[in-house]
Design a protein around this motif. Structure first.
Motif, PDB file in Angstrom:
ATOM      1  N   ASP A 140       0.845  -1.190   0.000  1.00 53.17           N
ATOM      2  CA  ASP A 140       0.000   0.000   0.000  1.00 53.17           C
ATOM      3  C   ASP A 140       0.884   1.244   0.000  1.00 53.17           C
ATOM      4  O   ASP A 140       1.879   1.303   0.736  1.00 53.17           O
ATOM      5  CB  ASP A 140      -0.908  -0.005   1.238  1.00 53.17           C
ATOM      6  CG  ASP A 140      -1.966   1.078   1.168  1.00 53.17           C
ATOM      7  OD1 ASP A 140      -1.602   2.267   1.342  1.00 53.17           O
ATOM      8  OD2 ASP A 140      -3.134   0.750   0.966  1.00 53.17           O
ATOM      9  N   PRO A 141       0.571   2.255  -0.810  1.00 58.94           N
ATOM     10  CA  PRO A 141       1.419   3.451  -0.871  1.00 58.94           C
ATOM     11  C   PRO A 141       1.601   4.165   0.465  1.00 58.94           C
ATOM     12  O   PRO A 141       2.595   4.866   0.651  1.00 58.94           O
ATOM     13  CB  PRO A 141       0.693   4.349  -1.880  1.00 58.94           C
ATOM     14  CG  PRO A 141      -0.072   3.406  -2.737  1.00 58.94           C
ATOM     15  CD  PRO A 141      -0.507   2.293  -1.821  1.00 58.94           C
ATOM     16  N   THR A 142       0.645   4.019   1.401  1.00 63.50           N
ATOM     17  CA  THR A 142       0.790   4.702   2.686  1.00 63.50           C
ATOM     18  C   THR A 142       1.729   3.971   3.629  1.00 63.50           C
ATOM     19  O   THR A 142       2.057   4.496   4.689  1.00 63.50           O
ATOM     20  CB  THR A 142      -0.578   4.874   3.365  1.00 63.50           C
ATOM     21  OG1 THR A 142      -1.143   3.590   3.637  1.00 63.50           O
ATOM     22  CG2 THR A 142      -1.520   5.687   2.495  1.00 63.50           C
ATOM     23  N   CYS A 143       2.159   2.770   3.249  1.00 62.57           N
ATOM     24  CA  CYS A 143       3.212   2.060   3.990  1.00 62.57           C
ATOM     25  C   CYS A 143       4.523   2.469   3.334  1.00 62.57           C
ATOM     26  O   CYS A 143       4.886   1.986   2.267  1.00 62.57           O
ATOM     27  CB  CYS A 143       2.992   0.554   3.917  1.00 62.57           C
ATOM     28  SG  CYS A 143       4.107  -0.402   4.969  1.00 62.57           S
ATOM     29  N   ALA A 144       5.234   3.396   3.972  1.00 61.38           N
ATOM     30  CA  ALA A 144       6.329   4.112   3.305  1.00 61.38           C
ATOM     31  C   ALA A 144       7.487   3.203   2.915  1.00 61.38           C
ATOM     32  O   ALA A 144       7.808   2.239   3.616  1.00 61.38           O
ATOM     33  CB  ALA A 144       6.834   5.230   4.212  1.00 61.38           C
ATOM     34  N   ARG A 145       8.113   3.554   1.794  1.00 64.86           N
ATOM     35  CA  ARG A 145       9.327   2.868   1.374  1.00 64.86           C
ATOM     36  C   ARG A 145      10.272   3.865   0.721  1.00 64.86           C
ATOM     37  O   ARG A 145       9.833   4.869   0.146  1.00 64.86           O
ATOM     38  CB  ARG A 145       9.021   1.720   0.425  1.00 64.86           C
ATOM     39  CG  ARG A 145       8.795   2.123  -0.989  1.00 64.86           C
ATOM     40  CD  ARG A 145       7.517   1.664  -1.626  1.00 64.86           C
ATOM     41  NE  ARG A 145       6.360   1.486  -0.812  1.00 64.86           N
ATOM     42  CZ  ARG A 145       5.298   0.809  -1.245  1.00 64.86           C
ATOM     43  NH1 ARG A 145       5.319   0.263  -2.441  1.00 64.86           N
ATOM     44  NH2 ARG A 145       4.235   0.688  -0.503  1.00 64.86           N
ATOM     45  N   ASN A 196      14.396   8.103  -3.560  1.00 64.24           N
ATOM     46  CA  ASN A 196      13.066   7.981  -4.145  1.00 64.24           C
ATOM     47  C   ASN A 196      12.119   7.445  -3.081  1.00 64.24           C
ATOM     48  O   ASN A 196      12.324   6.348  -2.554  1.00 64.24           O
ATOM     49  CB  ASN A 196      13.123   7.047  -5.351  1.00 64.24           C
ATOM     50  CG  ASN A 196      14.241   7.448  -6.314  1.00 64.24           C
ATOM     51  OD1 ASN A 196      14.081   8.348  -7.113  1.00 64.24           O
ATOM     52  ND2 ASN A 196      15.386   6.792  -6.200  1.00 64.24           N
ATOM     53  N   LEU A 197      11.100   8.226  -2.760  1.00 66.39           N
ATOM     54  CA  LEU A 197      10.235   7.945  -1.620  1.00 66.39           C
ATOM     55  C   LEU A 197       8.789   7.793  -2.050  1.00 66.39           C
ATOM     56  O   LEU A 197       8.269   8.585  -2.829  1.00 66.39           O
ATOM     57  CB  LEU A 197      10.346   9.081  -0.593  1.00 66.39           C
ATOM     58  CG  LEU A 197       9.437   8.989   0.633  1.00 66.39           C
ATOM     59  CD1 LEU A 197       9.937   7.913   1.596  1.00 66.39           C
ATOM     60  CD2 LEU A 197       9.365  10.347   1.342  1.00 66.39           C
ATOM     61  N   LEU A 198       8.138   6.761  -1.516  1.00 61.40           N
ATOM     62  CA  LEU A 198       6.698   6.606  -1.669  1.00 61.40           C
ATOM     63  C   LEU A 198       6.105   6.438  -0.275  1.00 61.40           C
ATOM     64  O   LEU A 198       6.422   5.480   0.426  1.00 61.40           O
ATOM     65  CB  LEU A 198       6.361   5.385  -2.532  1.00 61.40           C
ATOM     66  CG  LEU A 198       4.869   5.178  -2.822  1.00 61.40           C
ATOM     67  CD1 LEU A 198       4.327   6.310  -3.698  1.00 61.40           C
ATOM     68  CD2 LEU A 198       4.634   3.828  -3.507  1.00 61.40           C
ATOM     69  N   ASP A 199       5.282   7.398   0.152  1.00 66.13           N
ATOM     70  CA  ASP A 199       4.651   7.289   1.471  1.00 66.13           C
ATOM     71  C   ASP A 199       3.174   7.698   1.435  1.00 66.13           C
ATOM     72  O   ASP A 199       2.536   7.833   2.471  1.00 66.13           O
ATOM     73  CB  ASP A 199       5.410   8.106   2.515  1.00 66.13           C
ATOM     74  CG  ASP A 199       5.397   9.598   2.253  1.00 66.13           C
ATOM     75  OD1 ASP A 199       4.926  10.018   1.171  1.00 66.13           O
ATOM     76  OD2 ASP A 199       5.856  10.363   3.121  1.00 66.13           O
ATOM     77  N   GLY A 202      -0.168   8.913  -5.244  1.00 64.50           N
ATOM     78  CA  GLY A 202       0.275   9.966  -6.151  1.00 64.50           C
ATOM     79  C   GLY A 202       1.623   9.708  -6.784  1.00 64.50           C
ATOM     80  O   GLY A 202       2.114  10.530  -7.549  1.00 64.50           O
ATOM     81  N   GLY A 203       2.231   8.576  -6.480  1.00 61.87           N
ATOM     82  CA  GLY A 203       3.490   8.228  -7.128  1.00 61.87           C
ATOM     83  C   GLY A 203       4.724   8.563  -6.308  1.00 61.87           C
ATOM     84  O   GLY A 203       4.671   9.284  -5.309  1.00 61.87           O
TER      85      GLY A 203
END
Length: 219
Positions: A140-145, A196-199, A202-203
């Protein structure tokens, strides 16, 4: 029937909003205290940053995690992508530097590949921190990576940088003190080129390397 339809509509809207809105106050700790070497990130450290504070979120992920997945270009497999789990430390707990240190040997594919082509990627995820993402799926995008790209280079032996890197690694991974000295382990650093962060939805967001290093984490 109209009341039932209204109730269903409200449930749909509220439910969708709950999914879209990240919990910016989450503070993950393992429910059972363990050492950093055990794989969970112990507290106290800074709470989970606001999802819109990208540099702080990136540093938080880098410091709180004790392992991640590194991708290399495989020498043994004709350049095919190769990934491997590796320990990481950016400093002793509550002493975050942002510099990513690893303890590797060329007996393993990761360091051997990096000798030939030092360009690697390294990924850490909020899902691997003690407490995970509070039940949210790891994809899930809200689980940050955070995905870091750069050159993985050995730190010259006998230098102050090697001494510091080794102390940072031992602080988070005390087990490495007992690893065989004949297996050629050395401290390495990933020289960061891009973050590069996804949290959130929106990409992927690009985080400035300078902004990342300017962050101060506290305990």
């Amino acid at each position: 029937a109209p009341k039932l339809l209204l109730a269903l509509l409200l449930l749909t809207v509220v439910g969708a909003e709950a999914v879209r809105t990240p919990d910016t106050t989450r503070y993950y700790r393992s429910p059972h205290p363990v050492s950093a070497a055990g794989g969970a990130a112990p507290g106290p450290i800074d709470p989970r940053p606001n999802w819109q504070d990208y540099p702080r979120m990136a540093r938080w992920l880098a410091h709180t995690n004790v392992w991640g997945v590194m991708g290399t270009k495989s020498v043994k497999r004709d350049g095919l992508p190769w990934t491997n789990v590796v320990d990481v430390s950016d400093g002793a707990l509550c002493n975050s530097t942002g510099h990513l240190f690893f303890y590797l040997t060329t007996m393993d594919e990761t360091a051997a590949d990096a000798q030939v082509n030092p360009k690697v990627s390294f990924t850490v995820t909020e899902a691997s921190i003690g407490g995970g993402c509070g039940g949210t799926d790891a994809e899930d995008p809200t689980c940050a990576r955070l995905i870091v790209v750069g050159d993985l280079k050995i730190i010259p032996e006998g230098t102050p940088q090697a001494t510091f890197a080794l102390s940072a690694l031992e602080a988070r991974h005390p087990a490495i003190k007992d690893w065989p000295p004949t297996h050629g382990f050395h401290p390495y650093e990933l020289h960061i080129e891009s973050l590069n962060l996804l949290d959130f939805y929106g990409g992927m967001k690009t985080v400035s390397v300078q902004d990342y290093f300017n962050v101060t984490l506290t305990c």
